[in-house]
Design a protein around this motif. Sequence first.
Motif, short mmCIF file in Angstrom:
data_model
loop_
_atom_site.label_atom_id
_atom_site.label_comp_id
_atom_site.label_asym_id
_atom_site.label_seq_id
_atom_site.Cartn_x
_atom_site.Cartn_y
_atom_site.Cartn_z
N LEU A 16 0.82 -1.22 0.00
CA LEU A 16 0.00 0.00 0.00
C LEU A 16 0.85 1.26 0.00
N ASN A 115 -4.77 2.14 12.35
CA ASN A 115 -5.03 1.40 11.12
C ASN A 115 -4.09 1.90 10.03
N LYS A 116 -3.17 1.07 9.61
CA LYS A 116 -2.17 1.47 8.63
C LYS A 116 -2.79 1.83 7.28
N THR A 117 -3.78 1.07 6.85
CA THR A 117 -4.40 1.30 5.55
C THR A 117 -5.06 2.67 5.50
#
Length: 283
Positions: A16, A115-117
């Motif tokens: 991502l 949350n990394k995304t």
Amino acid sequence: MEKFKKILNFIKNNYLYLLFVIPFIFVSFGNNIPNSDIWFVLTLGKYVFSNGVPSVDPFTIHEGLEYIMQQWGSASIMWKIYDIFGDSGILMMVYVVCFLLLIFLYKLCRENNKNKTISIVLTTLAVSIIGTHFVVMRPHIFSYLLFIIEILLLEKYVKSGNWKYLIGLPILSLISVNLHLSMWYFLFVFLLPFIANAIYIKNITIDKIKLLPLLVTMVLMFVVGFILAGLDFRYGWIKLPSWLPYVFAILFILGYILFGFVLKQNTYLSRTIKVEESQTVVD
């Protein structure tokens, strides 16, 4: 085979981050034609290296007009980069600042959202939106970077209660007042919500943090960035050798690049030791 699996696993966990390429596309469009202001900024920087920081406007038809070159630091950095590397050097400087904006804004998002995304997507959108018109060859790009770092330090103070995170704010104030004075005031604007939040109001206050460290920090920011800089400008206390601006211009850029790479490699970088969810522990 084991090494191949590690590579696949790395790609799976980090693909991502490729979204961070998108803002550079928008920045490229915005800098396809150099901003007209850059030539004036370069002229200012060239004048500073040749004659020092002026107190009288050297470019006006009005003789003896008192003048404060509010972007002398940015102009000097940009001129020296242009003098050494030409047009491509200025463009690379913009890309470096864009990269640092991505890194620090991503760290800021992760500070409030684990949350990394979501953090990657929000960071990509934010920098892409401002990329075309604002991440351009002008002094304010340094100010944007300083603002994000300031908010990141304040958020870390709120989360940890460790006043040592506030030490960097007077330093940011001193840097900002020399790089781009007209944007310096915004450092205090971004500080105000945190001060308001530190004033306890029942059923309204979100985070319980100490007010005194923030007030002391604000006073130090003002003293360092306004009073000392103004007195030095008036009385010429500091006389720098001609070679010193070259050294600090290089260290300034290299330091930001190095810090950005450190943050990229260690997403759990912190002044305090703590364990978070999904954190990998290495023996």
